[in-house]
Write an enzyme that holds these catalytic residues in place. Structure first.
Site, PDB file in Angstrom:
ATOM      1  N   LYS A  85       0.825  -1.214   0.000  1.00  0.00           N
ATOM      2  CA  LYS A  85       0.000   0.000   0.000  1.00  0.00           C
ATOM      3  C   LYS A  85       0.862   1.269   0.000  1.00  0.00           C
ATOM      4  CE  LYS A  85      -4.355  -1.871   1.556  1.00  0.00           C
ATOM      5  NZ  LYS A  85      -5.525  -1.797   2.433  1.00  0.00           N
TER       6      LYS A  85
ATOM      7  N   LYS B  79      -3.738 -10.249  -5.251  1.00  0.00           N
ATOM      8  CA  LYS B  79      -5.041 -10.617  -4.698  1.00  0.00           C
ATOM      9  C   LYS B  79      -6.093  -9.593  -5.137  1.00  0.00           C
ATOM     10  CE  LYS B  79      -5.773  -8.248  -0.340  1.00  0.00           C
ATOM     11  NZ  LYS B  79      -7.136  -7.831  -0.634  1.00  0.00           N
TER      12      LYS B  79
ATOM     13  N   LYS C 239     -10.876  -4.586  -2.698  1.00  0.00           N
ATOM     14  CA  LYS C 239     -12.002  -3.681  -2.931  1.00  0.00           C
ATOM     15  C   LYS C 239     -11.536  -2.272  -3.261  1.00  0.00           C
ATOM     16  CE  LYS C 239     -13.412  -4.047   1.599  1.00  0.00           C
ATOM     17  NZ  LYS C 239     -12.225  -3.792   2.438  1.00  0.00           N
TER      18      LYS C 239
HETATM   19  P1  ATP Z   1      -8.576  -2.980   0.831  1.00  0.00           P
HETATM   20  O1  ATP Z   1      -8.171  -3.010  -0.615  1.00  0.00           O
HETATM   21  O2  ATP Z   1      -9.260  -1.711   1.210  1.00  0.00           O
HETATM   22  O3  ATP Z   1      -7.482  -3.375   1.775  1.00  0.00           O
HETATM   23  P2  ATP Z   1      -9.603  -5.656   0.894  1.00  0.00           P
HETATM   24  O4  ATP Z   1     -10.417  -6.162  -0.241  1.00  0.00           O
HETATM   25  O5  ATP Z   1      -8.191  -6.098   1.001  1.00  0.00           O
HETATM   26  O6  ATP Z   1      -9.740  -4.096   0.936  1.00  0.00           O
HETATM   27  P3  ATP Z   1      -9.979  -5.866   3.759  1.00  0.00           P
HETATM   28  O7  ATP Z   1     -11.029  -5.013   4.393  1.00  0.00           O
HETATM   29  O8  ATP Z   1      -8.564  -5.430   3.864  1.00  0.00           O
HETATM   30  O9  ATP Z   1     -10.399  -6.060   2.223  1.00  0.00           O
HETATM   31  O10 ATP Z   1     -10.107  -7.346   4.316  1.00  0.00           O
HETATM   32  C1  ATP Z   1     -11.351  -7.854   4.780  1.00  0.00           C
HETATM   33  C2  ATP Z   1     -11.282  -9.363   4.878  1.00  0.00           C
HETATM   34  O11 ATP Z   1     -11.317  -9.922   3.562  1.00  0.00           O
HETATM   35  C3  ATP Z   1     -10.005  -9.882   5.519  1.00  0.00           C
HETATM   36  O12 ATP Z   1     -10.329 -11.004   6.281  1.00  0.00           O
HETATM   37  C4  ATP Z   1      -9.155 -10.278   4.346  1.00  0.00           C
HETATM   38  O13 ATP Z   1      -8.213 -11.273   4.671  1.00  0.00           O
HETATM   39  C5  ATP Z   1     -10.196 -10.797   3.386  1.00  0.00           C
HETATM   40  N1  ATP Z   1      -9.767 -10.664   1.995  1.00  0.00           N
HETATM   41  C6  ATP Z   1      -9.433  -9.518   1.374  1.00  0.00           C
HETATM   42  N2  ATP Z   1      -9.128  -9.756   0.094  1.00  0.00           N
HETATM   43  C7  ATP Z   1      -9.250 -11.091  -0.090  1.00  0.00           C
HETATM   44  C8  ATP Z   1      -9.061 -11.962  -1.198  1.00  0.00           C
HETATM   45  N3  ATP Z   1      -8.679 -11.464  -2.375  1.00  0.00           N
HETATM   46  N4  ATP Z   1      -9.272 -13.286  -1.036  1.00  0.00           N
HETATM   47  C9  ATP Z   1      -9.667 -13.791   0.160  1.00  0.00           C
HETATM   48  N5  ATP Z   1      -9.865 -13.021   1.256  1.00  0.00           N
HETATM   49  C10 ATP Z   1      -9.664 -11.697   1.141  1.00  0.00           C
HETATM   50 MG    MG Z   2      -6.967  -5.268   2.575  1.00  0.00          MG
END
Ligand code: ATP
Ligand code: MG
Length: 329
Positions: free
Chosen positions: A113, A194, A197
């Site tokens: 990040k 990965k 969002k």
């Molecule tokens: P951001 O990009 O804002 O970090 P994010 O999609 O990574 O958003 P988080 O809020 O950081 O989402 O994580 C929320 C939950 O979703 C955590 O338990 C994280 O491990 C899980 N998670 C996030 N991305 C993935 C993915 N691509 N596959 C499986 N689990 C995920």
């Molecule tokens: Mg995240």
């Protein structure tokens, strides 16, 4: 009853990755453990957020948790907003003062990040301490998460152990609960990474709020490889393996069964198959989501969660405060 805790940042609309790594696990375990499910709005501002969008994302996230199968009426389900509980920031500060700086700057998520924004803030560095506070305040034994957060849960474990050794038994040592399939749903356009969002490229992620046509289009244009063979190989065929993973999770079959079904066809057939299992589930979540929003229950759920989480966190914080020597005995 053991406790389980997790949070999903309201940094955007939830993705199918968040469903696989986070919410679906909460729904699966909710009757087995006392569950603390919170909206980490304080984590969200580690990168810039629009305040109006953030307010909306918080409420929408809670409605989506419920739409995805989390039952707010279970007596041991507590859903709350992180910033409505001031103990998180207080404990985080104490933990920061017990964390070597290098332990934070070596975190994968920080490296990724901070590389996106040269003017990253200190909050992005200390975020894992806040996450450790989120977990340790509640004596959570289990933390459902995707693979991306494993390192942060390990930091929370190390901090808990260090604290217990120095000040006496105080924290439960948390364990990550990582799903066997779907722990890393991949970016559809860059399958090495990965799915996230907060992506800059909306084609990279399937959002739970996407409409049917958009989802189909995103799946059909997912990046694969030039080999043409449907096989599961995360390292050499991440794009195809990701599609097989999605088929397996949403079609409720094993990876081997998914490979078997598509091995004699091309990538086009596999993509169509994935769309056929993913779309009906997401449409069902959206129908339920609309019902939840209309019912107006979200505020009541969050009020109850705020009160309960504050009660539990206050007790733990009091122990920590005394142990480190703050205030009066
Ligand atoms: P951001 O990009 O804002 O970090 P994010 O999609 O990574 O958003 P988080 O809020 O950081 O989402 O994580 C929320 C939950 O979703 C955590 O338990 C994280 O491990 C899980 N998670 C996030 N991305 C993935 C993915 N691509 N596959 C499986 N689990 C995920
Ligand atoms: Mg995240």
């Amino acid at each position: 009853m053991d406790r389980l805790l997790t949070g999903l940042q309201p940094s955007g609309s939830l993705t199918i990755g968040n469903y696989c790594g986070g919410i679906s696990q909460v729904a699966n375990y909710q009757k087995k453990y006392e569950t603390f499910l919170f909206v980490p709005d304080m984590h969200a501002i580690t990168v810039p957020q629009d305040p109006d969008a953030l307010h909306k994302n918080i409420i929408n996230a809670v409605a989506m948790y419920i739409a995805c199968g989390v039952d707010p009426n279970l007596p041991d389900m507590h859903i709350y907003i992180q910033s409505e509980n001031l103990y998180h920031a207080n404990l985080s500060w104490i933990l920061e003062c017990h964390t070597p700086h290098g332990d934070l700057t070596r975190m994968h998520q920080f490296k990724m990040k901070s590389a996106k924004n040269e003017a990253f803030t200190e909050g992005l560095v200390t975020y894992p301490d806040l996450m450790a506070a989120d977990i340790l305040l509640y004596d959570a034994k289990y933390v459902p998460t995707g693979i991306d957060q494993k390192q942060h849960v390990e930091l929370a474990r190390n901090l808990a152990e260090r604290f217990n050794n120095r000040y006496g038994e105080m924290f439960v040592i948390p364990e990550p609960l990582i799903p066997t399939i779907g722990a890393k749903i991949r970016d559809l356009q860059n399958p090495e990474a990965k799915m996230s969002k907060s992506t800059d490229n909306p084609k990279s992620a399937i959002f739970l709020a996407d409409d049917e046509k958009v989802i189909r289009k995103k799946i059909m244009s997912a990046v694969t490889d030039s080999d043409g063979k449907v096989a599961y190989d995360e390292e050499n065929k991440p794009g195809v393996s990701n599609l097989l993973t999605l088929y397996s999770v949403f079609g409720e079959v094993t990876i081997d069964e998914a490979v078997d079904k598509f091995k004699d066809g091309g990538y086009g057939d596999l993509k169509k198959g994935v769309a056929e299992v993913v779309i009906p589930k997401i449409v069902a979540f959206q129908d339920k989501y609309n019902e939840v929003i209309k019912s107006g229950i979200v505020d009541d759920v969050l009020d109850a969660g705020r009160d309960y989480s504050n009660k539990i966190a206050a007790e733990k914080y009091e122990m920590v405060r005394k142990a480190v020597g703050f205030g009066r005995i």
